[in-house]
Motif scaffolding. Structure first.
Motif, PDB file in Angstrom:
ATOM      1  N   ALA A   1      -3.962   6.723  -1.412  1.00  0.00           N
ATOM      2  CA  ALA A   1      -3.901   5.932  -0.186  1.00  0.00           C
ATOM      3  C   ALA A   1      -2.946   6.562   0.825  1.00  0.00           C
ATOM      4  N   VAL A   2      -1.766   6.979   0.359  1.00  0.00           N
ATOM      5  CA  VAL A   2      -0.789   7.593   1.250  1.00  0.00           C
ATOM      6  C   VAL A   2      -1.328   8.898   1.825  1.00  0.00           C
ATOM      7  N   GLU A   3      -1.964   9.690   0.975  1.00  0.00           N
ATOM      8  CA  GLU A   3      -2.516  10.980   1.417  1.00  0.00           C
ATOM      9  C   GLU A   3      -3.585  10.778   2.481  1.00  0.00           C
ATOM     10  N   ILE A   4      -4.500   9.834   2.260  1.00  0.00           N
ATOM     11  CA  ILE A   4      -5.572   9.582   3.224  1.00  0.00           C
ATOM     12  C   ILE A   4      -5.007   9.010   4.519  1.00  0.00           C
ATOM     13  N   ALA A   5      -4.077   8.066   4.394  1.00  0.00           N
ATOM     14  CA  ALA A   5      -3.525   7.394   5.576  1.00  0.00           C
ATOM     15  C   ALA A   5      -2.737   8.357   6.462  1.00  0.00           C
ATOM     16  N   LYS A   6      -2.154   9.387   5.874  1.00  0.00           N
ATOM     17  CA  LYS A   6      -1.390  10.355   6.655  1.00  0.00           C
ATOM     18  C   LYS A   6      -2.274  11.419   7.290  1.00  0.00           C
ATOM     19  N   SER A   7      -3.517  11.506   6.833  1.00  0.00           N
ATOM     20  CA  SER A   7      -4.424  12.516   7.371  1.00  0.00           C
ATOM     21  C   SER A   7      -5.375  11.962   8.424  1.00  0.00           C
ATOM     22  N   LYS A   8      -5.397  10.611   8.568  1.00  0.00           N
ATOM     23  CA  LYS A   8      -6.340   9.983   9.494  1.00  0.00           C
ATOM     24  C   LYS A   8      -5.742   8.701  10.037  1.00  0.00           C
ATOM     25  N   ASP A   9      -6.030   8.386  11.303  1.00  0.00           N
ATOM     26  CA  ASP A   9      -5.556   7.142  11.898  1.00  0.00           C
ATOM     27  C   ASP A   9      -6.496   5.994  11.553  1.00  0.00           C
ATOM     28  N   PHE A  10      -5.918   4.901  11.071  1.00  0.00           N
ATOM     29  CA  PHE A  10      -6.699   3.715  10.731  1.00  0.00           C
ATOM     30  C   PHE A  10      -6.256   2.540  11.597  1.00  0.00           C
ATOM     31  N   ASP A  11      -7.204   1.654  11.880  1.00  0.00           N
ATOM     32  CA  ASP A  11      -6.907   0.441  12.618  1.00  0.00           C
ATOM     33  C   ASP A  11      -6.367  -0.648  11.703  1.00  0.00           C
ATOM     34  N   LEU A  12      -6.715  -0.553  10.406  1.00  0.00           N
ATOM     35  CA  LEU A  12      -6.316  -1.590   9.455  1.00  0.00           C
ATOM     36  C   LEU A  12      -6.388  -1.026   8.038  1.00  0.00           C
ATOM     37  N   ILE A  13      -5.467  -1.502   7.184  1.00  0.00           N
ATOM     38  CA  ILE A  13      -5.506  -1.158   5.758  1.00  0.00           C
ATOM     39  C   ILE A  13      -5.584  -2.444   4.956  1.00  0.00           C
ATOM     40  N   VAL A  14      -6.566  -2.524   4.067  1.00  0.00           N
ATOM     41  CA  VAL A  14      -6.662  -3.624   3.108  1.00  0.00           C
ATOM     42  C   VAL A  14      -6.065  -3.079   1.812  1.00  0.00           C
ATOM     43  N   LEU A  15      -4.932  -3.620   1.390  1.00  0.00           N
ATOM     44  CA  LEU A  15      -4.092  -2.969   0.387  1.00  0.00           C
ATOM     45  C   LEU A  15      -3.776  -3.883  -0.794  1.00  0.00           C
ATOM     46  N   ASP A  16      -4.212  -3.477  -1.975  1.00  0.00           N
ATOM     47  CA  ASP A  16      -3.877  -4.198  -3.203  1.00  0.00           C
ATOM     48  C   ASP A  16      -2.422  -3.904  -3.577  1.00  0.00           C
ATOM     49  N   ILE A  17      -1.734  -4.871  -4.146  1.00  0.00           N
ATOM     50  CA  ILE A  17      -0.342  -4.643  -4.553  1.00  0.00           C
ATOM     51  C   ILE A  17      -0.271  -3.907  -5.883  1.00  0.00           C
ATOM     52  N   MET A  18      -1.064  -4.349  -6.850  1.00  0.00           N
ATOM     53  CA  MET A  18      -1.010  -3.753  -8.198  1.00  0.00           C
ATOM     54  C   MET A  18      -1.905  -2.517  -8.244  1.00  0.00           C
ATOM     55  N   LEU A  19      -1.299  -1.337  -8.061  1.00  0.00           N
ATOM     56  CA  LEU A  19      -2.040  -0.078  -8.007  1.00  0.00           C
ATOM     57  C   LEU A  19      -1.446   0.941  -8.969  1.00  0.00           C
ATOM     58  N   PRO A  20      -2.258   1.871  -9.473  1.00  0.00           N
ATOM     59  CA  PRO A  20      -1.716   2.990 -10.263  1.00  0.00           C
ATOM     60  C   PRO A  20      -0.905   3.928  -9.383  1.00  0.00           C
ATOM     61  N   LYS A  21       0.051   4.628 -10.002  1.00  0.00           N
ATOM     62  CA  LYS A  21       0.851   5.697  -9.378  1.00  0.00           C
ATOM     63  C   LYS A  21       1.880   5.168  -8.394  1.00  0.00           C
ATOM     64  N   LEU A  22       1.441   4.508  -7.326  1.00  0.00           N
ATOM     65  CA  LEU A  22       2.357   3.846  -6.407  1.00  0.00           C
ATOM     66  C   LEU A  22       1.837   2.440  -6.150  1.00  0.00           C
ATOM     67  N   ASP A  23       2.717   1.439  -6.224  1.00  0.00           N
ATOM     68  CA  ASP A  23       2.227   0.085  -5.943  1.00  0.00           C
ATOM     69  C   ASP A  23       2.101  -0.130  -4.437  1.00  0.00           C
ATOM     70  N   GLY A  24       1.518  -1.266  -4.071  1.00  0.00           N
ATOM     71  CA  GLY A  24       1.254  -1.534  -2.666  1.00  0.00           C
ATOM     72  C   GLY A  24       2.498  -1.576  -1.810  1.00  0.00           C
ATOM     73  N   PHE A  25       3.600  -2.075  -2.365  1.00  0.00           N
ATOM     74  CA  PHE A  25       4.845  -2.127  -1.611  1.00  0.00           C
ATOM     75  C   PHE A  25       5.319  -0.725  -1.235  1.00  0.00           C
ATOM     76  N   GLU A  26       5.251   0.207  -2.184  1.00  0.00           N
ATOM     77  CA  GLU A  26       5.679   1.580  -1.924  1.00  0.00           C
ATOM     78  C   GLU A  26       4.738   2.266  -0.928  1.00  0.00           C
ATOM     79  N   VAL A  27       3.442   1.969  -1.048  1.00  0.00           N
ATOM     80  CA  VAL A  27       2.469   2.524  -0.097  1.00  0.00           C
ATOM     81  C   VAL A  27       2.805   2.060   1.307  1.00  0.00           C
ATOM     82  N   LEU A  28       3.103   0.771   1.455  1.00  0.00           N
ATOM     83  CA  LEU A  28       3.403   0.218   2.769  1.00  0.00           C
ATOM     84  C   LEU A  28       4.652   0.867   3.372  1.00  0.00           C
TER      85      LEU A  28
END
Length: 215
Positions: free
Chosen positions: A37-64
């Motif tokens: 998610a972080v890799e994609i979000a840094k490579s492209k501009d998004f108008d909105l992110i629908v983000l789950d909290i419980m995620l592998p590797k990095l949780d939603g809080f860290e992604v945010l």
């Protein structure tokens, strides 16, 4: 149309969310873990992110934390008030607790996009143009008079375009009450909209269910 990143590790849920958001006109991208998610979000501009909290590797809080600045709706299976408060204080715009109805997610997405100025103020189909903010309708360039409920019904159909809505759901969304045995009101208003706006081939009757605005 908005560019939306859906971050959810359960592939079936991810696909279902994307499919429903695409049906109403958005362009969706998928990420199945926090790092992706972080890799994609840094490579492209998004108008909105629908983000789950419980995620592998990095949780939603860290992604945010790493992709601040993009409007975000949190998805969580947790019912803890602390998690919701934490997400909102970190900058999330809204949250939904699983399980949720897809129609509710679509509505919350549209609400966040309106607040962040990413939602269109007008919508056109065939010879019809609707101006949401001024609540005006035009057919073949001429303004058409309509009742508040006719406008709200058309607005709901547009916001959920290509999705079949039951008469009961339309009663709830437009008139604000649950099904109590009479859905004739919906049928009458649909007939008026079809006639006024020439949408007979666009507002489709879904057999034994309700209606769909086909776009």
């Amino acid at each position: 149309m908005a560019e939306i990143l859906v971050v959810e590790d359960e592939e079936i849920i991810n696909e279902l969310i994307r499919r429903n958001l695409c049906l109403v006109g958005h362009n969706c991208h998928a990420a199945l873990d926090g790092e992706e998610a972080v890799e994609i979000a840094k490579s492209k501009d998004f108008d909105l992110i629908v983000l789950d909290i419980m995620l592998p590797k990095l949780d939603g809080f860290e992604v945010l934390k790493q992709i601040k600045g993009t409007p975000t709706i949190f998805l969580t299976a947790k019912k803890s008030v602390d998690d919701r408060i934490k997400g909102l204080f970190m900058g999330a715009d809204d949250y939904l607790t699983k399980p949720f109805e897809m129609l509710e997610l679509v509505a919350r997405v549209e609400a966040v996009l309106r607040r962040t100025k990413k939602e269109e103020d007008t919508f056109s189909i065939d010879a019809v143009r609707i101006e949401f903010e001024s609540r005006r309708l035009f057919f073949k360039g001429k303004e058409v008079e309509c009742t508040p409920k006719e406008f709200e019904l058309l607005e709901v159909l547009i916001k959920h375009r290509n999705i079949a809505l039951s008469r009961e759901k339309l009663l709830e969304l437009v008139w604000g009450y649950e099904y109590i045995g009479e859905t004739r009101t919906v049928d009458v208003h649909i007939q008026k909209l079809r006639k006024k706006l020439g949408l007979e081939n666009r507002i489709i009757t879904v057999y034994k269910m309700g209606y769909r605005l086909e776009v």
